[in-house]
Design a protein around this motif. Sequence first.
Motif, mmCIF file in Angstrom:
data_model
loop_
_atom_site.group_PDB
_atom_site.id
_atom_site.type_symbol
_atom_site.label_atom_id
_atom_site.label_comp_id
_atom_site.label_asym_id
_atom_site.label_seq_id
_atom_site.Cartn_x
_atom_site.Cartn_y
_atom_site.Cartn_z
ATOM 1 N N THR A 1 0.825 -1.210 0.000
ATOM 2 C CA THR A 1 0.000 0.000 0.000
ATOM 3 C C THR A 1 0.861 1.262 0.000
ATOM 4 O OG1 THR A 1 -1.799 -1.118 1.172
ATOM 5 C CG2 THR A 1 -1.756 1.280 1.283
ATOM 6 N N PHE A 2 1.879 1.282 0.848
ATOM 7 C CA PHE A 2 2.758 2.452 0.926
ATOM 8 C C PHE A 2 3.489 2.677 -0.394
ATOM 9 C CE2 PHE A 2 6.939 4.323 1.732
ATOM 10 C CZ PHE A 2 6.558 5.518 2.346
ATOM 11 N N ALA A 3 4.033 1.594 -0.968
ATOM 12 C CA ALA A 3 4.762 1.720 -2.229
ATOM 13 C C ALA A 3 3.831 2.169 -3.353
ATOM 14 C CB ALA A 3 5.423 0.389 -2.585
ATOM 15 N N SER A 4 2.615 1.633 -3.386
ATOM 16 C CA SER A 4 1.651 2.017 -4.418
ATOM 17 C C SER A 4 1.314 3.498 -4.318
ATOM 18 C CB SER A 4 0.373 1.187 -4.286
ATOM 19 O OG SER A 4 0.642 -0.194 -4.400
ATOM 20 N N THR A 5 1.077 3.964 -3.110
ATOM 21 C CA THR A 5 0.763 5.378 -2.908
ATOM 22 C C THR A 5 1.911 6.271 -3.365
ATOM 23 O OG1 THR A 5 -0.591 4.785 -0.989
ATOM 24 C CG2 THR A 5 0.065 7.097 -1.202
ATOM 25 N N LEU A 6 3.139 5.924 -2.956
ATOM 26 C CA LEU A 6 4.308 6.731 -3.290
ATOM 27 C C LEU A 6 4.532 6.788 -4.801
ATOM 28 C CD1 LEU A 6 6.659 8.357 -2.109
ATOM 29 C CD2 LEU A 6 8.003 6.228 -2.080
#
Length: 377
Positions: free
Chosen positions: A140-145
């Motif tokens: 989720t964090f990587a996708s958002t970034l």
Amino acid sequence: MALSIFYQFFLLGCTSFGGPAAHLGIFKKHFVDNLGWIRSEQYGTMISLSQILPGPGSSQVGFAIGLERGGIAGGIAAFIGFTLPSFLIMLMLAMTASQMHGVLDNIITGLKLFAVVIVADAILSMAKSFCKTTPLKVVTFASTLILLTFPTLHTQLWLLASTTLIACVYRFSTVPDSQKVITSTPKWPVLALFIGLFVLTFFSLPNDTFAQFYQAGALVFGGGHVVLPLLQNTVLGLTQESFLTAYAAAQAVPGPMFSIATYLGAELEGANSIMSALQATIAIFLPGLLLMWACHHNWQSLSSLPRFASITAALNAAVVGLLTAAFYNPIWQSAVHSLWHIAAVITGFVLLKYFQPPIWMMLLLFSGLGVLLPHLP
């Protein structure tokens, strides 16, 4: 059964503000947590399938819930119930836009701030459901970034494809290997209808209203926010102002963002606006619903496979990232432009989270704020 499904979705269609992100959270709370129509795992499967297919994500998920509950009649009832309120509102706005332009702009400003509140609450709710482990939180964090850095349609498609490949190697979720898998195949006649209409609209009816909106609905990946630039490229005969007004109104009214087609269809044919709006609305939703109908049960049986369950879990986590990135761009950027706007969003979020007032009360509050804010220093 179909009447009951229509009733439940009609109620949500009248109150579901905030776009796809909010709708998915609202659907989960209503149909999974409150009514118990489907299990949380089934709901997650529906969401992941809607992200793979082109079309309106939240409407596809609602259609799938109706399919699961009452077959194709239930799916149609769910779609009509959820879409009808926004269709009627957008049609009215299109037919009265010239008389209500100033007041409408102020109200839309307030409702777009309310959309920020709703989407923020929905993201938190979905993160709790789909990001329970550290690896899923990393996804989720990587996708958002990634999407905040490269906010394009191609990035979204690349991200979903990469997440799928990674999930084939790394197990994000486990299903017992001994679990029995019920085999099924896609509904080939439905897929054939989708392909046939796609070919027909491209080569035989290129300038027809139905053809232009069907093409847009068949090619939109990544949710309702992507539909504006695609419609600008496929629908001829409308001004830039018409597209932007329709887009702003679609974000502010309840129901699916694809209801933008209702407004644009009515603008295309001033003399026969109702039939043109109906034709455009059906055309833009039809491709995504046909694909969901064709693949729904096949996808659920595949999801019982260990590797496929891992892919589903990873895609759900990536979807939370997609929605988080969309919260900033375009939702926050298009709605929040001053300190007063920030204060209104924070106040609204606190009210919604801790006091849980009725939705209609929040709508009146933010509509009033939209009229009041331009007069503040």
